[in-house]
Design an enzyme around this catalytic site. Sequence first.
Site, PDB file in Angstrom:
ATOM      1  N   ASP A  50       0.835  -1.202   0.000  1.00  0.00           N
ATOM      2  CA  ASP A  50       0.000   0.000   0.000  1.00  0.00           C
ATOM      3  C   ASP A  50       0.867   1.248   0.000  1.00  0.00           C
ATOM      4  O   ASP A  50       1.713   1.431   0.867  1.00  0.00           O
ATOM      5  CB  ASP A  50      -0.882  -0.004   1.250  1.00  0.00           C
ATOM      6  CG  ASP A  50      -1.801   1.209   1.279  1.00  0.00           C
ATOM      7  OD1 ASP A  50      -2.914   1.101   0.747  1.00  0.00           O
ATOM      8  OD2 ASP A  50      -1.398   2.265   1.818  1.00  0.00           O
ATOM      9  N   TYR A  91       3.060   9.860  -0.150  1.00  0.00           N
ATOM     10  CA  TYR A  91       4.171   9.284   0.620  1.00  0.00           C
ATOM     11  C   TYR A  91       5.527   9.522  -0.049  1.00  0.00           C
ATOM     12  O   TYR A  91       6.564   9.339   0.581  1.00  0.00           O
ATOM     13  CB  TYR A  91       3.996   7.771   0.840  1.00  0.00           C
ATOM     14  CG  TYR A  91       2.705   7.329   1.485  1.00  0.00           C
ATOM     15  CD1 TYR A  91       1.868   8.241   2.121  1.00  0.00           C
ATOM     16  CD2 TYR A  91       2.312   6.001   1.468  1.00  0.00           C
ATOM     17  CE1 TYR A  91       0.672   7.839   2.706  1.00  0.00           C
ATOM     18  CE2 TYR A  91       1.127   5.585   2.058  1.00  0.00           C
ATOM     19  CZ  TYR A  91       0.304   6.501   2.657  1.00  0.00           C
ATOM     20  OH  TYR A  91      -0.861   6.084   3.224  1.00  0.00           O
ATOM     21  N   LYS A 144      -2.717   5.793  -4.107  1.00  0.00           N
ATOM     22  CA  LYS A 144      -3.779   6.790  -3.898  1.00  0.00           C
ATOM     23  C   LYS A 144      -3.358   8.106  -4.535  1.00  0.00           C
ATOM     24  O   LYS A 144      -2.180   8.474  -4.440  1.00  0.00           O
ATOM     25  CB  LYS A 144      -4.002   7.020  -2.390  1.00  0.00           C
ATOM     26  CG  LYS A 144      -3.997   5.742  -1.579  1.00  0.00           C
ATOM     27  CD  LYS A 144      -4.148   5.996  -0.094  1.00  0.00           C
ATOM     28  CE  LYS A 144      -3.844   4.729   0.696  1.00  0.00           C
ATOM     29  NZ  LYS A 144      -2.404   4.527   0.986  1.00  0.00           N
ATOM     30  N   HIS A 147      -7.343   9.818  -2.076  1.00  0.00           N
ATOM     31  CA  HIS A 147      -6.748   9.722  -0.731  1.00  0.00           C
ATOM     32  C   HIS A 147      -7.650  10.257   0.388  1.00  0.00           C
ATOM     33  O   HIS A 147      -7.611   9.762   1.496  1.00  0.00           O
ATOM     34  CB  HIS A 147      -5.384  10.417  -0.711  1.00  0.00           C
ATOM     35  CG  HIS A 147      -4.447   9.857   0.312  1.00  0.00           C
ATOM     36  ND1 HIS A 147      -3.090   9.815   0.157  1.00  0.00           N
ATOM     37  CD2 HIS A 147      -4.673   9.286   1.525  1.00  0.00           C
ATOM     38  CE1 HIS A 147      -2.523   9.260   1.216  1.00  0.00           C
ATOM     39  NE2 HIS A 147      -3.467   8.932   2.061  1.00  0.00           N
TER      40      HIS A 147
END
Length: 281
Positions: free
Chosen positions: A64, A69, A98, A131
Amino acid sequence: MSVLKIATVFINIYFLNAVVVVPTIKLNTGYEVPVLGLGTYNDTSQVMIDTIQSAIAIGYRHIDTAELYGNEQDIGKGLALAIASGAVKRADVFITTKITPEKKDRKLALEAVRVALGKLQTTYVDLMLIHWPAGNVSDIYAGLEDAVDQKLVRSIGVSNFDAPALQALLKTARVKPAMNQIEIHPNTNQDETVALCQKEGVAVTGYSPLGTGSLLKEPHLVAISKAHTRSAAQVALRWQIQRGLVTIPKTTHKDRLNENINVFDFKLTDSEMKTIHDIKK
Ligand SMILES: *[C@@H]1O[C@H](CO)[C@@H](O)[C@H](O)[C@H]1NC(C)=O
Ligand SMILES: *[C@@H]1O[C@H](CO)[C@@H](O)[C@H](O)[C@H]1NC(C)=O
C-alpha cells in the site's frame, strides 16, 4: 508455563522464517486482495527498496502506497528487483496507491494514474484510491473510472471517506467503489462506516491497525495476547482480519515484518473480539 504454551512458543519461533500464505477476500470487481498488506507511509529511499524485497521474501503480496508518501518510485524499484530475481511475478502482487485530490479534476486524475504507473514500473495498479474527500470528488472519481476503462487500474475506491461522503459518491459513481481505506484500531472501531461499506459491498481496509501511543499496552489487549502467547500487535491485527477487514501494518523492521504476518495460525473467540471492540480511548 504449560506444555501446550511451550509448544506454541516453539512453533512460533520455528515458523518465523517460513513463507506465510496470506488469505484473500474478493472485491466487488471480482479481483482478490490479500487481507494483510504492507503499509509504507513516508518510508523512502534504500530502506523502502530493501523492505519491499524482505517483505516479498516472507510472503507479503499486497503493498500500500500513495502519491503523498513520495515513495512510489522506491517501491517500484524494490518490486522490479524482486521480480527480476524470480522471487515473485507482477501478477502475484496486489499494489494499492492513492492520488492526492487537491487541485485535480477528471483529466488530472487520469494523468496522475499514468504518473503513478511510471513510478511503480508497472502497466496497471490493482487498486487506485482518492486519498481523502476534497475538491470535486465525483469529477476526480470520473478520472479513475476513465483509468478503469483504459485498463490502467483494476479496481478503484476511496480513503478516509466517512459514511456521508461515501453515500454521496455512491449516488454519482458509474463504477462502484471497491474499497474504502480508513483508520481502524481498537480505539477507533469505525462501526458506522464499516456497516455502510459492508451493506454496499465495498471492502474496508484499516490503516494504523496498531493505533498510536499506548494502545499496545492496554490491559485487555495484553491479557488476551498472553492467553494466546502472541504479541499485542498480533492480536490487534487478528481482530481486524476476523472483522472481515483488510489490514496494512507499516514497518521497515524485519522482525516486525515477520511478527505482523504471522497471524493466520490462531483465532480470537467471540468474547475476545467483543472485549477488544469495547476498548475505549
Ligand atoms: C509525510 O510526508 C508528507 C509529505 O512529504 C509530509 O507532509 C508529512 O509531514 C510527513 N509525515 C510524517 C509523520 O513524517
Ligand atoms: C463537479 O464536476 C462536474 C463535472 O465537471 C460538474 O458538472 C459539477 O457541477 C461539479 N460540482 C461542483 C460542486 O462543482
